[in-house]
Design a protein around this motif. Structure first.
Motif, PDB file in Angstrom:
ATOM      1  N   MET A 287      55.397  -7.898  24.309  1.00  0.00           N
ATOM      2  CA  MET A 287      55.683  -6.825  23.321  1.00  0.00           C
ATOM      3  C   MET A 287      57.186  -6.583  23.573  1.00  0.00           C
ATOM      4  SD  MET A 287      53.079  -4.605  21.960  1.00  0.00           S
ATOM      5  CE  MET A 287      51.489  -4.867  21.444  1.00  0.00           C
ATOM      6  N   GLY A 288      57.756  -6.039  22.522  1.00  0.00           N
ATOM      7  CA  GLY A 288      59.177  -5.650  22.530  1.00  0.00           C
ATOM      8  C   GLY A 288      59.535  -4.257  22.596  1.00  0.00           C
ATOM      9  N   THR A 289      60.473  -3.830  22.081  1.00  0.00           N
ATOM     10  CA  THR A 289      61.016  -2.450  22.386  1.00  0.00           C
ATOM     11  C   THR A 289      60.246  -1.424  21.401  1.00  0.00           C
ATOM     12  OG1 THR A 289      62.768  -2.537  20.768  1.00  0.00           O
ATOM     13  CG2 THR A 289      63.231  -3.340  22.956  1.00  0.00           C
ATOM     14  N   VAL A 290      60.674  -0.325  21.574  1.00  0.00           N
ATOM     15  CA  VAL A 290      60.157   0.918  20.646  1.00  0.00           C
ATOM     16  C   VAL A 290      60.863   0.655  19.141  1.00  0.00           C
ATOM     17  CG1 VAL A 290      60.302   3.178  19.994  1.00  0.00           C
ATOM     18  CG2 VAL A 290      59.781   2.702  22.342  1.00  0.00           C
TER      19      VAL A 290
ATOM     20  N   ASP B 146      61.681  -2.386  17.965  1.00  0.00           N
ATOM     21  CA  ASP B 146      60.878  -3.448  17.384  1.00  0.00           C
ATOM     22  C   ASP B 146      59.543  -2.904  16.891  1.00  0.00           C
ATOM     23  OD1 ASP B 146      62.904  -5.198  18.208  1.00  0.00           O
ATOM     24  OD2 ASP B 146      61.983  -5.747  19.963  1.00  0.00           O
ATOM     25  N   LEU B 147      58.725  -2.207  17.631  1.00  0.00           N
ATOM     26  CA  LEU B 147      57.494  -1.641  17.181  1.00  0.00           C
ATOM     27  C   LEU B 147      57.691  -1.082  15.905  1.00  0.00           C
ATOM     28  CD1 LEU B 147      54.248  -0.759  17.909  1.00  0.00           C
ATOM     29  CD2 LEU B 147      55.553   1.283  18.767  1.00  0.00           C
TER      30      LEU B 147
ATOM     31  N   ASP C 154      67.602  11.271  28.573  1.00  0.00           N
ATOM     32  CA  ASP C 154      67.992  10.241  29.433  1.00  0.00           C
ATOM     33  C   ASP C 154      66.823   8.903  29.399  1.00  0.00           C
ATOM     34  OD1 ASP C 154      70.176  11.517  30.332  1.00  0.00           O
ATOM     35  OD2 ASP C 154      69.311  12.425  32.019  1.00  0.00           O
ATOM     36  N   ALA C 155      65.724   9.334  28.672  1.00  0.00           N
ATOM     37  CA  ALA C 155      64.688   8.141  28.313  1.00  0.00           C
ATOM     38  C   ALA C 155      65.274   7.002  27.737  1.00  0.00           C
ATOM     39  CB  ALA C 155      63.596   8.726  27.738  1.00  0.00           C
ATOM     40  N   GLU C 156      64.869   5.800  28.204  1.00  0.00           N
ATOM     41  CA  GLU C 156      65.302   4.450  27.635  1.00  0.00           C
ATOM     42  C   GLU C 156      64.064   3.704  27.195  1.00  0.00           C
ATOM     43  OE1 GLU C 156      67.273   2.808  31.083  1.00  0.00           O
ATOM     44  OE2 GLU C 156      69.004   3.782  30.829  1.00  0.00           O
ATOM     45  N   GLN C 157      64.357   2.810  26.351  1.00  0.00           N
ATOM     46  CA  GLN C 157      63.379   2.042  25.866  1.00  0.00           C
ATOM     47  C   GLN C 157      62.831   1.117  26.821  1.00  0.00           C
ATOM     48  OE1 GLN C 157      63.396   0.441  21.608  1.00  0.00           O
ATOM     49  NE2 GLN C 157      65.303   1.400  21.543  1.00  0.00           N
ATOM     50  N   GLY C 158      61.636   0.926  27.027  1.00  0.00           N
ATOM     51  CA  GLY C 158      61.161  -0.156  28.007  1.00  0.00           C
ATOM     52  C   GLY C 158      59.591  -0.337  27.670  1.00  0.00           C
ATOM     53  N   LEU C 159      58.836  -0.841  28.817  1.00  0.00           N
ATOM     54  CA  LEU C 159      57.613  -0.987  28.711  1.00  0.00           C
ATOM     55  C   LEU C 159      56.541  -0.080  29.554  1.00  0.00           C
ATOM     56  CD1 LEU C 159      57.422  -4.825  28.507  1.00  0.00           C
ATOM     57  CD2 LEU C 159      57.226  -3.338  26.715  1.00  0.00           C
ATOM     58  N   GLY C 160      55.638   0.423  29.108  1.00  0.00           N
ATOM     59  CA  GLY C 160      54.543   0.934  29.967  1.00  0.00           C
ATOM     60  C   GLY C 160      53.327   0.443  30.127  1.00  0.00           C
ATOM     61  N   TYR C 161      52.849  -0.275  31.021  1.00  0.00           N
ATOM     62  CA  TYR C 161      51.370  -1.220  30.832  1.00  0.00           C
ATOM     63  C   TYR C 161      51.465  -1.983  29.719  1.00  0.00           C
ATOM     64  CZ  TYR C 161      49.902   2.748  34.359  1.00  0.00           C
ATOM     65  OH  TYR C 161      50.178   3.561  35.321  1.00  0.00           O
ATOM     66  N   GLY C 162      52.621  -2.641  29.513  1.00  0.00           N
ATOM     67  CA  GLY C 162      52.683  -3.808  28.623  1.00  0.00           C
ATOM     68  C   GLY C 162      52.964  -3.163  27.069  1.00  0.00           C
ATOM     69  N   MET C 163      53.124  -1.935  26.852  1.00  0.00           N
ATOM     70  CA  MET C 163      53.300  -1.147  25.641  1.00  0.00           C
ATOM     71  C   MET C 163      54.781  -0.869  25.556  1.00  0.00           C
ATOM     72  SD  MET C 163      49.791   1.088  25.188  1.00  0.00           S
ATOM     73  CE  MET C 163      50.013   2.182  26.629  1.00  0.00           C
TER      74      MET C 163
END
Length: 117
Positions: A1-4, A6-7, A32-41
């Motif tokens: 999966m990509g970034t937010v 990309d989604l 301060d939140a950044e794009q990333g993954l949480g449990y592969g999402m």
């Protein structure tokens, strides 16, 4: 999966708007939140921990705050909203019956407080 991003780019326009709106609220509440993954999402990540993910599932849009306690914190506020379903760590809704903005803010802030805790 990509970034937010990309989604969001890959979504049908009818789904993109409500999902993008939830991510926008989350970014307002936790700048301060950044794009990333949480449990592969694709997710917004805060201090190295997943803050929230919002994704299209087969029959609904799912909101995943990675915390049953955060869902519980807003459960009463959603009790009178038809078409919204709750599970241990998930909130489900339809694009034509989105979550109220104040509930999204409360959900994101409940998760932020847990991460900071």
């Amino acid at each position: 999966m990509g970034t937010v991003d990309d989604l969001l780019a890959d979504l049908d326009p009818a789904d993109r708007e409500p999902i993008a709106h939830l991510y926008a609220i989350a970014r307002q509440e936790v700048p301060d939140a950044e794009q990333g993954l949480g449990y592969g999402m694709p997710a917004l990540v805060y201090r190295g921990k997943p803050l929230i993910s919002v994704m299209r599932a087969k029959k609904h849009i799912g909101v995943y705050p990675f915390s049953p306690a955060a869902v519980s914190a807003v459960a009463d506020a959603l009790a009178d909203h038809p078409g919204i379903g709750l599970d241990k760590g998930t909130i489900r809704f339809q694009p034509d019956q989105p979550l109220p903005d104040d509930v999204v803010r409360a959900l994101v802030n409940a998760r932020r407080v847990q991460i900071e805790g």
